[in-house]
Design a protein around this motif. Structure first.
Motif, PDB file in Angstrom:
ATOM      1  N   THR A  83       0.857  -1.178   0.000  1.00  0.00           N
ATOM      2  CA  THR A  83       0.000   0.000   0.000  1.00  0.00           C
ATOM      3  C   THR A  83       0.893   1.228   0.000  1.00  0.00           C
ATOM      4  N   GLN A  84       0.376   2.322  -0.505  1.00  0.00           N
ATOM      5  CA  GLN A  84       1.166   3.545  -0.548  1.00  0.00           C
ATOM      6  C   GLN A  84       1.492   4.027   0.852  1.00  0.00           C
ATOM      7  N   SER A 135       5.220  -3.368   4.536  1.00  0.00           N
ATOM      8  CA  SER A 135       5.348  -3.784   5.939  1.00  0.00           C
ATOM      9  C   SER A 135       4.329  -4.844   6.325  1.00  0.00           C
ATOM     10  N   ASN A 136       3.259  -4.991   5.548  1.00  0.00           N
ATOM     11  CA  ASN A 136       2.241  -5.990   5.866  1.00  0.00           C
ATOM     12  C   ASN A 136       2.275  -7.181   4.918  1.00  0.00           C
ATOM     13  N   ALA A 137       3.404  -7.384   4.261  1.00  0.00           N
ATOM     14  CA  ALA A 137       3.526  -8.531   3.353  1.00  0.00           C
ATOM     15  C   ALA A 137       3.378  -9.842   4.120  1.00  0.00           C
ATOM     16  N   GLN A 138       2.727 -10.813   3.489  1.00  0.00           N
ATOM     17  CA  GLN A 138       2.509 -12.108   4.129  1.00  0.00           C
ATOM     18  C   GLN A 138       3.833 -12.811   4.398  1.00  0.00           C
ATOM     19  N   ASP A 139       3.983 -13.363   5.610  1.00  0.00           N
ATOM     20  CA  ASP A 139       5.174 -14.119   6.012  1.00  0.00           C
ATOM     21  C   ASP A 139       4.696 -15.360   6.748  1.00  0.00           C
ATOM     22  N   THR A 140       4.395 -16.409   5.988  1.00  0.00           N
ATOM     23  CA  THR A 140       3.732 -17.590   6.541  1.00  0.00           C
ATOM     24  C   THR A 140       4.518 -18.235   7.673  1.00  0.00           C
ATOM     25  N   ASP A 141       5.840 -18.388   7.530  1.00  0.00           N
ATOM     26  CA  ASP A 141       6.615 -19.087   8.561  1.00  0.00           C
ATOM     27  C   ASP A 141       7.219 -18.152   9.594  1.00  0.00           C
ATOM     28  N   ILE A 185      11.149 -13.055   6.415  1.00  0.00           N
ATOM     29  CA  ILE A 185      11.315 -12.982   4.960  1.00  0.00           C
ATOM     30  C   ILE A 185       9.915 -13.104   4.365  1.00  0.00           C
ATOM     31  N   PRO A 186       9.418 -12.073   3.703  1.00  0.00           N
ATOM     32  CA  PRO A 186       8.053 -12.177   3.162  1.00  0.00           C
ATOM     33  C   PRO A 186       7.958 -13.304   2.144  1.00  0.00           C
ATOM     34  N   ASP A 187       6.791 -13.892   2.042  1.00  0.00           N
ATOM     35  CA  ASP A 187       6.604 -15.050   1.168  1.00  0.00           C
ATOM     36  C   ASP A 187       7.078 -14.801  -0.256  1.00  0.00           C
ATOM     37  N   TYR A 188       6.893 -13.576  -0.752  1.00  0.00           N
ATOM     38  CA  TYR A 188       7.236 -13.343  -2.155  1.00  0.00           C
ATOM     39  C   TYR A 188       8.740 -13.337  -2.407  1.00  0.00           C
TER      40      TYR A 188
END
Length: 301
Positions: free
Chosen positions: A183-184, A189-195, A199-202
Motif C-alpha cells: 500500500t502507498q 510492511s504488511n507482506a505475508q510471512d507464513t513461517d 522474509i516475506p513469502d514473495y
C-alpha cells in the motif's frame, strides 16, 4: 488535461475586416495532450475536438510505424521526419465522424470551413520504453540492496531482475499471488510471512519453513504450479502447510511475462501554418500498440 495555444494575427489573413487598421483575433487550440493514429498508405497522426469542430493532422511519408518501437528498455529513440504534411482544419459540422483521415474522399457530411497546411516540416518522434512485471509492487520497492540500481537485484538468481520478474523468489508461485500487500501508506510492511522468519513469502523460497522448497511441493500435480497441490483444504496449499513436507522436485520454471509501455511523443519544428509559426508540441500517442508484453522462461538450475 488539455493544452491551449493562443496566437494573435491580423484578421485580414482570414476574414473580411470591417476596420481599415486591421482587427486582432485570438485563435485558440484547445486540444488534448494526446493524439491518435490511423494507418492508411501513410501514417496519419491526428487529434480532433468538437464545439467548435476542429482537427490537427500530421501525415508522415518517410517513417514506418515499426521503426518507432526499435529500442530496448532504458533507451531513448529519436526518429526525424522531413516528408510530411501538417494540417489545421475547422469545420461547420457540430460533431466529426470517425474515419476522417484515411478516406480518399472525406465523408459527405463533413464540411471543411478552413484548411491551413504546412509541408516538409522537421518533426521529431521520441520513443521511450518502460518495462515492469506488474506484480503489484512498484519498481522502486524492488531495489532490495538499496543501491539505486534495479538491474542488480535478482533474488532467485534466474537472470531476471526483480522489477521485471513476476516470480521474485523463483518458487513457481507468482509474486502477486504471495500477498505482498503493498500500500502507498505502509509500503510492504504488511507482506505475508507464513513461517514468521522475517522474509516475506514473495521473497522466500520455502514459505512454510518445512525444509522443502516451495517449488518442490508438487506431490499432487506436477505442473510447475504449487498452488494447486492441496492435501488439507482446511489449511490450504501444501507449500503453506508446514505439516506436509513431501518433496517432488520441480524440473522447470514457469513462463514469465514482462509488460511493456511505449511512450511516443511528437514535436513539429518551425511550423509554417498561417496560424502557427513556431515549434509545435503535438503531444503523446494514445494507441493500443503502445502497450505490449514479452515472454521468457528462465533456465532451470
Amino acid at each position: 488535461m488539455r493544452k491551449a495555444f493562443f496566437i494573435l494575427t491580423v484578421v485580414s489573413l482570414f476574414f473580411q475586416s470591417s476596420c481599415d487598421d486591421g482587427d486582432i483575433i485570438t485563435v485558440e487550440f484547445d486540444f488534448d495532450d494526446t493524439f491518435a493514429l490511423e494507418s492508411c498508405n501513410d501514417l496519419v497522426f491526428y487529434k480532433t475536438k468538437n464545439d467548435p469542430s476542429e482537427s490537427l493532422s500530421f501525415v508522415v511519408k518517410d517513417i514506418n510505424f515499426e521503426d518507432l518501437f526499435a529500442l530496448q528498455a532504458g533507451e531513448i529513440l529519436e526518429k526525424t521526419s522531413n516528408s510530411n504534411t501538417f494540417n489545421y482544419r475547422t469545420y461547420t459540422n457540430s460533431t466529426l465522424p470517425s474515419g476522417l483521415f484515411c478516406s480518399p474522399i472525406p465523408p459527405s457530411e463533413v464540411k471543411i470551413k478552413e484548411d491551413y497546411e504546412s509541408n516538409n516540416n522537421e518533426a521529431v518522434f521520441t520513443t521511450t520504453l518502460i518495462e515492469d512485471d506488474n506484480d503489484g509492487i512498484p519498481a522502486e520497492f524492488e531495489d532490495i540492496n538499496a543501491d539505486g540500481n534495479l538491474d542488480n537485484d535478482d533474488t532467485d538468481g534466474d537472470g531476471i531482475a526483480n522489477y521485471l520478474d513476476d516470480d521474485d523468489d523463483g518458487d513457481n508461485v507468482p509474486t502477486k499471488n504471495e500477498t505482498p500487500n503493498y500500500t502507498q501508506a505502509d509500503g510492504l510492511s504488511n507482506a505475508q510471512d507464513t513461517d514468521g522468519d522475517d522474509i516475506p513469502d514473495y521473497l522466500d523460497d520455502d514459505d512454510d519453513g518445512d525444509g522443502v522448497l516451495t517449488r518442490d511441493e508438487e506431490s499432487v500435480d506436477q505442473n510447475e504450479n504449487p498452488r494447486d497441490d492441496v492435501r488439507d483444504p482446511d489449511v490450504g496449499a501444501d507449500y503453506l502447510n508446514k505439516d506436509v513436507s513431501e518433496s517432488v522436485p520441480a524440473i522447470a520454471y514457469r513462463e514469465h511475462t514482462i509488460y511493456q509501455t511505449y511512450t511516443i511523443t511528437l514535436l513539429i519544428k518551425s511550423v509554417n501554418l498561417e496560424v502557427i509559426t513556431q515549434n509545435f508540441d503535438f503531444g503523446t500517442l494514445q494507441d493500443s500498440s503502445t502497450s505490449g508484453t514479452r515472454q521468457l522462461t528462465p533456465a532451470f538450475p
